[in-house]
Motif scaffolding. Structure first.
Motif, PDB file in Angstrom:
ATOM      1  N   ARG A  99       6.410   4.752   2.750  1.00  0.00           N
ATOM      2  CA  ARG A  99       5.486   3.613   2.763  1.00  0.00           C
ATOM      3  C   ARG A  99       4.717   3.508   1.449  1.00  0.00           C
ATOM      4  O   ARG A  99       4.518   2.420   0.918  1.00  0.00           O
TER       5      ARG A  99
ATOM      6  N   ALA B 139       6.987   2.091  -1.124  1.00  0.00           N
ATOM      7  CA  ALA B 139       7.199   0.653  -0.918  1.00  0.00           C
ATOM      8  C   ALA B 139       5.994  -0.162  -1.365  1.00  0.00           C
ATOM      9  O   ALA B 139       6.127  -1.270  -1.882  1.00  0.00           O
ATOM     10  N   ASN B 140       4.798   0.414  -1.197  1.00  0.00           N
ATOM     11  CA  ASN B 140       3.567  -0.270  -1.616  1.00  0.00           C
ATOM     12  C   ASN B 140       3.228  -0.028  -3.080  1.00  0.00           C
ATOM     13  O   ASN B 140       2.195  -0.484  -3.555  1.00  0.00           O
TER      14      ASN B 140
ATOM     15  N   SER C 228      16.574   7.290   4.530  1.00  0.00           N
ATOM     16  CA  SER C 228      16.147   6.307   3.524  1.00  0.00           C
ATOM     17  C   SER C 228      16.885   6.505   2.203  1.00  0.00           C
ATOM     18  O   SER C 228      16.474   5.985   1.172  1.00  0.00           O
TER      19      SER C 228
ATOM     20  N   ASN D 191      -3.638  -4.642  -3.458  1.00  0.00           N
ATOM     21  CA  ASN D 191      -3.660  -3.239  -3.028  1.00  0.00           C
ATOM     22  C   ASN D 191      -4.758  -2.510  -3.795  1.00  0.00           C
ATOM     23  O   ASN D 191      -4.551  -2.065  -4.910  1.00  0.00           O
TER      24      ASN D 191
ATOM     25  N   SER E  20      -2.974   6.942  -1.162  1.00  0.00           N
ATOM     26  CA  SER E  20      -3.470   6.027  -0.142  1.00  0.00           C
ATOM     27  C   SER E  20      -4.969   6.235   0.016  1.00  0.00           C
ATOM     28  O   SER E  20      -5.545   7.154  -0.549  1.00  0.00           O
TER      29      SER E  20
ATOM     30  N   LYS F 196       8.013   9.827   5.982  1.00  0.00           N
ATOM     31  CA  LYS F 196       7.753   8.423   6.312  1.00  0.00           C
ATOM     32  C   LYS F 196       6.575   7.880   5.513  1.00  0.00           C
ATOM     33  O   LYS F 196       6.613   6.742   5.017  1.00  0.00           O
ATOM     34  N   VAL F 197       5.520   8.679   5.391  1.00  0.00           N
ATOM     35  CA  VAL F 197       4.356   8.238   4.615  1.00  0.00           C
ATOM     36  C   VAL F 197       4.743   8.028   3.158  1.00  0.00           C
ATOM     37  O   VAL F 197       4.346   7.041   2.527  1.00  0.00           O
TER      38      VAL F 197
END
Length: 379
Positions: free
Chosen positions: A342, A345-346, A119, A10, A351, A338-339
């Protein structure tokens, strides 16, 4: 502790952040326990394929946060359990907003909360009152609570880079809503600002209006973008937007006893050549224009048509009547949550630069009339 260059798959994070996250992961899964020693800086650097300064930076962050301790002559030791800490921090998403009651914000909160709830995240909301100092305090509060991520609508003055740097240094995923920040590569969820003004101009001109005005609560980069694009769009139809038909004043959303906004609006509406239609940059401003129009004994839309920018989901007897260029702010809030999910999770705080643009729609309402056509007014 075995290590692998696989942690650098990543590449969106600085390498020192990835080293830090790798060590935390080893602690979280039990490969490193309280009292265990870490490999020497040189060993870590060689194993991970990074420089010693990168490793030193990462270990410095961990030491400041109390996860490790350097013992002179002996090495670096784990001093704190990470599992419970990280589980606790998974539970809260932060939401930092200039306001929580007006304009688009209640709908944003609704959508953000819906997705956060699915979530299993609760949400913490901080209101900045559109002040940079309060925004900085809100960021510090979120850091202190160890939130799992933050969605933020920056103040109209933006976000100083040192405020954002604090979030990155603490590994907190961050999404910017409505407005981005120059030179910051972050996900921004916004709308096509210039297109808002084009749609407003098109709908006003289509109904035969030749004298339009623009009203906003504050002059800053994006309201000036509205004004400029609105003027250009009118000019394409041979119409002008003179300076005496442009009014900026914070009293439109924050009334005061002096109320210069009322006097400025009254002067414009009672001038020898008054506008027959107004584009308001915000639904709250549109409501205020509507109320002042009534105060002057004028009728909406017979004497004055109003088009505002706002959210698709509206409550209130006046707000529901206003014609508006709208976005689905509930969906914008959902996308922000939602972003963040993610990014979490990453294991990434930022980003690659990404701009998510919400679609526009025009809501007819009852505050925009065909010029010269007699219809039942809304009040």
């Amino acid at each position: 502790m075995s290590v692998s260059t696989e942690i650098f798959r990543n590449t969106r994070q600085p390498k020192h952040r990835q080293v830090r996250e790798f060590v935390l992961e080893q602690m979280a899964v039990g490969r490193l326990k309280v009292g265990d020693s870490l490999p020497a800086e040189g060993v870590l650097a060689e194993s991970l394929g990074v420089g010693r300064n990168t490793v030193r930076h990462a270990l410095g962050d961990l030491a400041r946060q109390g996860f490790i301790e350097r013992v002179q002559g002996r090495g670096v030791f784990v001093t704190r359990e990470v599992q419970l800490q990280r589980e606790a921090s998974m539970g809260v998403f932060g939401l930092i907003l200039p306001d929580v009651r007006g304009s688009l914000y209640p709908s944003l909160i609704k959508g953000f909360g819906e997705v956060a709830g699915t979530s299993r995240h609760s949400i913490a909301i901080c209101e900045t009152c559109n002040e940079l100092g309060r925004q900085g305090d809100a960021i510090l509060q979120m850091i202190d609570r160890r939130v799992a991520g933050i969605a933020m609508v920056p103040t109209t003055d933006g976000v100083p880079i040192h405020q954002l740097r604090q979030l990155e240094e603490h590994g907190i995923p961050t999404v910017l809503c409505h407005r981005g920040v120059e030179d910051v590569a972050a996900t921004v969820i916004t709308w096509p600002w210039e297109e808002v003004a084009r749609v407003a101009a098109r709908e006003i001109v289509k109904r035969g209006h030749r004298h339009a005005a623009f009203v906003a609560y504050k002059r800053y980069r994006y309201t000036e973008m509205y004004e400029t694009t609105f003027r250009q769009s009118l000019a394409e139809h041979g119409l002008a937007l003179p300076v005496d038909r442009v009014v900026y004043h914070e009293d439109f959303i924050r009334p005061s006893g002096d109320d210069q906004a009322r006097r400025a609006l009254t002067a414009m509406l009672q001038s020898p050549n008054p506008p027959t239609a107004i584009f308001a940059n915000d639904i709250d401003v549109g409501e205020r224009v509507y109320l002042e129009t009534m105060h002057l004994g004028m009728r909406v839309p017979e004497d004055l048509s109003i088009v505002a920018f706002g959210g698709k989901w509206r409550e209130g007897s006046i707000r529901e009547q206003l014609a508006s260029v709208a976005i689905d702010e509930v969906e914008l809030g959902r996308r922000a949550a939602k972003v963040l999910g993610r990014l979490q999770a990453n294991r990434s705080s930022w980003s690659q630069e990404q701009k998510m643009v919400m679609p526009l729609e025009f809501i007819e309402g009852r505050s925009l009339a065909q010029l010269g056509v007699s219809i039942s007014h809304v009040h």
